[in-house]
Motif scaffolding. Structure first.
Motif, PDB file in Angstrom:
ATOM      1  N   GLU A   4       2.838  11.750  -8.837  1.00 36.11           N
ATOM      2  CA  GLU A   4       2.015  12.904  -8.462  1.00 36.11           C
ATOM      3  C   GLU A   4       2.663  14.217  -8.871  1.00 36.11           C
ATOM      4  O   GLU A   4       1.981  15.208  -9.103  1.00 36.11           O
ATOM      5  N   GLY A  18       0.794  -1.225   0.000  1.00 38.94           N
ATOM      6  CA  GLY A  18       0.000   0.000   0.000  1.00 38.94           C
ATOM      7  C   GLY A  18       0.823   1.270   0.000  1.00 38.94           C
ATOM      8  O   GLY A  18       0.255   2.375  -0.079  1.00 38.94           O
ATOM      9  N   SER A  34       1.993   4.598  -5.115  1.00 37.90           N
ATOM     10  CA  SER A  34       0.924   4.318  -6.071  1.00 37.90           C
ATOM     11  C   SER A  34       1.530   4.281  -7.465  1.00 37.90           C
ATOM     12  O   SER A  34       2.654   4.730  -7.692  1.00 37.90           O
ATOM     13  N   TYR A  93       4.703   0.725 -10.674  1.00 39.70           N
ATOM     14  CA  TYR A  93       5.023   1.453  -9.445  1.00 39.70           C
ATOM     15  C   TYR A  93       6.423   2.041  -9.465  1.00 39.70           C
ATOM     16  O   TYR A  93       6.764   2.837  -8.591  1.00 39.70           O
TER      17      TYR A  93
END
Length: 827
Positions: free
Chosen positions: A630, A623, A626, A790
């Motif tokens: 960004e 987790g 991502s 990723y």
């Protein structure tokens, strides 16, 4: 936007779950710090009750209050609880609660790791308390010396509870140490350079490094002794090439630094509170920091201080005796700095100040008796007498409990948001401190008269009767005082009226937030240029609440804080935290399955639990980050930074580096044990030799060369924006080869119970095989992450983390397997 609107929105983002779920799902450092502190004091109450049972037994000669077996369990559990379940966890709790507030940030580096460590502490401690209630508690002393604790001398489950329970609890200490170091180095208010840090943070930084280098020898010793008890591997059996003194070396490599691990946080508390109570600044900030670092370093050269009567060569006795007296120098630097601070200030006789003054008197006496037992001829006379018991209590109670009681009262308004109204605390003080001295001055006296420690009773007429009776009366009066402290704290926390935000007029950042503290700590992160920012800018609290600092905007709707340059405090990137989760609790419960399987000889449960932990770890790390990037994030004050997932040194890289420090210390302790037994144990190695298998040599060479080359090639490919599938596949193959070489080594030594040399080779091979399996899993993980998008030229931090672990596994494999295999002398 108003300060109230900002408060409501940030609370919504950062708040823990409501109701009973909060205890199990919270990852807030404020909640977890309080939980640590409350649990530690609960164990303190149990340990104190056991102390009263000891004093009741020793109050009169030939007492029938307890038998020898019950007394052995009680004094073992008293020492174990106070050292492992109270002192260290209380330090963790205070640090977890305070550090982000002192450093001007919103949370610690790894909130879920803090929660996992807390539940390991609770579950491990519960194992030990269950053993006490069931009458099968450890009974070999809190030091657990073999051969007294071997399977022959202690065939029951009692010792196993100690070895496995304490090892489980020490997972918490390692987690907290990694958490504290990374948080202090990287998670500070912008502009807070190392030279501007609060003094308490410096102390905790030293302590955390000491935990990572002091606890692994004890963990290794516990593992080796449990392997001997469970499977017959003879590490401490002289007739099979072992030596019981190996345990003492491993234990005191941990045990003596632990005294300073306990003392230094209390010293940090004193260095924080004393200037405030004296209405001045700390005298000699730089000297105090240097003394704390020196004390931490010197403490690792004192472990033989506890072994002067074991037949150490005279040269060694002289060296360790000198080192034991030298440690008084940095301690004296701190004490004189505190006295100078008192001298230049205007002290106030508040309750925290009273406990600090009690510390001065008590700790100086404990330090003087410490210098006495550092002198070899005197130590020969008082070793294993009640004089040592009294010295230990003067150092630990005077050097730790008194300052921490002062800390509780100093920060109580911050914990509760209320000012003290009831004054039971002062009454409790005048019961506790004089009663302590009555109790343990008497114990000193009895020790000088020859009363042995760890004996359950004594004969009348030896001159100890009245001394022990008076000491026991003092102990019970002291216990009444501690009960009054508890009543005082609870009543003031529940009933007292609301107080001002900064009742002590302190200058550190924890008083710049509302009290009790909100879930997010600071509405915005302030820019810091001085050690006492509230004194430099009295309006700073209002500016923070208005959002004039960094990250005052909540529009991204997630938990964020800044990561800064380790030295200068310049903002570096943004960390995004996960929310409330049950994962740490579940993972601690599954981890408990490993220890319970070993404890109750349910060995089928151990691999199942290991697989469960591995699956939860994969879920945990998957987790993080991502797919995609960004880019730059606006953090306020005309500054934009990248998220942690898009930098080359993410928090996981720093955490891995310091976790590997503990891992390296464990491996170094293993090699030390190997060398120690080779030097002193009989018939090392046994006079039987076999040649190295060509297959083994091939696997070993491929493993130590292919894995590190492939991970580096993969990193270069990702940096160029190319596919690294082949590189990560080769890294996995190289890791498998290293693991296979470790497993093949075991076939050359088919019976590890025959000799300690064989057993040691098995442990070394197992260590390398475990790390080979770990880096195999990491390589496969990177392969999957690469396929899912990723990884990218900016998102390469995970590869650098894996490279750290692969390099470590290769180096330890080269030392461990290479030293055993390439020498060509496998038994």
């Amino acid at each position: 936007m108003s300060a109230l609107q900002r408060h409501r929105e940030l609370t919504r983002i950062w708040a823990s779950d409501p109701g009973w779920r909060k205890c199990f799902t919270t990852v807030s450092h404020t909640d977890l710090g309080r939980m640590f502190i409350c649990a530690a004091f609960s164990f303190f109450a149990i340990g104190g009750l056991l102390a009263m049972l000891i004093r009741a037994q020793l109050a009169s000669p030939n007492s029938a209050f307890m038998g020898p077996e019950g007394y052995a369990q009680v004094f073992t559990m008293h020492g174990t609880i106070m050292m492992f379940l109270f002192a260290i966890p209380l330090i963790e709790g205070v640090a977890v609660y305070l550090l982000p507030k002192l450093l001007g940030t919103r949370d610690l580096a790894y909130p879920r790791l803090t929660a996992y460590g807390f539940w390991c502490y609770i579950l491990g401690g519960t194992m030990l308390i269950f053993a006490l209630l069931a009458g099968i508690a450890p009974d070999g002393g809190w030091f657990m010396y073999p051969p007294l604790t071997s399977s022959v001398a202690s065939p029951g489950i009692n010792t196993d509870f100690w070895l496995l329970g304490i090892t489980f609890v020490e997972i918490s200490a390692i987690c907290a140490a990694v958490e504290i170091i990374v948080s202090i180095l990287r998670y500070r208010a912008p502009g807070m350079a190392l030279s501007k840090m609060p003094i308490f943070a410096w102390y905790m930084l030293v302590v955390a490094v000491m935990i990572l280098t002091g606890f692994p020898p004890m963990i290794l010793g516990s593992i080796l002794l449990e392997l001997e008890r469970a499977f017959g591997l003879p590490f401490f059996q002289m007739e099979a090439g072992g030596d019981s003194l190996l345990w003492q070396h491993l234990f005191w490599l941990f045990g003596h630094p632990e005294v300073y691990i306990i003392f230094l946080p209390a010293a940090g508390v004193i260095s924080t509170i004393l200037p405030i109570m004296s209405r001045t600044t700390l005298l000699g900030y730089g000297w105090v920091v240097a003394a704390a670092v020196a004390l931490g370093v010197l403490s690792f050269g004192l472990w033989v201080h506890h072994m002067f009567t074991t037949g150490i060569p005279h040269m060694g006795l002289a060296f360790f005796s000198a080192a034991s007296t030298l440690v008084a120098v940095p301690t004296a630097v701190q004490i004189f700095a505190w006295i100078g601070t008192l001298w230049k200030g205007r002290p106030r006789a508040t309750l925290p100040m009273l406990y600090i003054l009690a510390f001065f008197v008590t700790f100086v006496i404990g330090g003087l008796t410490g210098v006495m037992v550092a002198i070899v001829p005197f130590d020969w006379q008082v070793h294993d007498t009640h004089f040592i018991v009294a010295h230990l209590h003067y150092v630990l109670v005077g050097g730790f409990v008194f300052p921490m009681l002062g800390a509780i009262y100093y920060w109580l308004p911050h914990f509760t948001g209320r000012r003290r109204f009831f004054r039971l605390g002062e009454t409790a003080f005048w019961l506790i401190v004089p009663a302590f001295h009555v109790t343990f001055l008497g114990v000193h006296w009895a020790g000088l008269l020859g009363q042995r420690r760890r004996t359950w009773t004594y004969e009348s007429g030896q001159g100890w009767d009245i001394i022990n009776l008076i000491s026991s009366i003092g102990g019970f009066v002291m216990a009444i005082g501690f009960v009054l402290v508890l009543i005082d704290i609870v009543t003031n926390a529940v009933v007292a009226v609301r107080g001002s935000r900064n009742p002590w007029k302190a200058g550190t950042l924890e008083w710049a937030m509302p009290t009790p503290p909100p879930a997010y700590n600071f509405a915005s992160l302030p820019e810091i240029t001085t050690r006492d920012p509230l004194h430099a800018d009295p309006d700073l609290a209002a500016k923070i609440a208005k959002g004039e600092g960094y990250l005052g905007d909540w529009n991204r709707g997630r938990r964020e804080t800044l990561v800064v340059n380790a030295a200068t405090g310049k903002p570096a990137h943004v960390t995004v935290y996960s929310g409330n989760t049950l994962l740490p609790f579940i993972m601690a419960v599954v981890t408990a399955g490993i220890f319970l399987g070993m404890l109750f000889k349910l060995y089928w449960l151990v691999p199942i639990a290991v697989i469960g932990v591995a699956a939860l770890v994969v879920h945990w790390v998957w987790g993080l980050g991502s797919a995609g990037e960004e880019g730059l994030l606006d953090v306020g004050r005309n500054l934009s930074l990248r998220p942690a997932a898009e930098v080359s040194d993410p928090p996981g890289w720093w955490g891995s580096m310091f976790l590997l420090l503990a891992d390296a210390t464990l491996f170094g302790s293993l090699i030390f044990g190997f060398a120690f037994l080779w030097t002193v144990a009989p018939n090392w190695p046994p006079q039987e030799w076999v040649e190295v298998s060509p297959l083994w040599l091939t696997l070993f060479v491929i493993g130590i060369t292919l894995a590190p080359w492939a991970i580096r090639h993969g990193l270069k490919q990702v940096e160029k924006g190319r596919s690294a599938r082949l590189s990560f596949s080769l890294a996995a193959i190289g890791s498998v080869m290293l693991t296979a070489a470790a497993l093949l080594l075991l076939t050359f030594v088919p019976d590890p119970t025959r000799h300690a040399y064989d057993a040691t080779l098995w442990v070394i091979a197992g260590y390398v095989g475990f790390h080979g399996t770990l880096i195999t899993a990491m390589s496969i993980f990177l392969l999957v992450r690469n396929a899912r998008g990723y990884l990218s030229p900016r998102k390469k931090g995970e590869i650098r983390i894996a490279r750290l672990w692969i390099d470590f596994a290769v180096v330890t494999g080269l030392i461990g397997l290479g030293g055993a295999g390439l020498s060509g002398i496998l038994t």
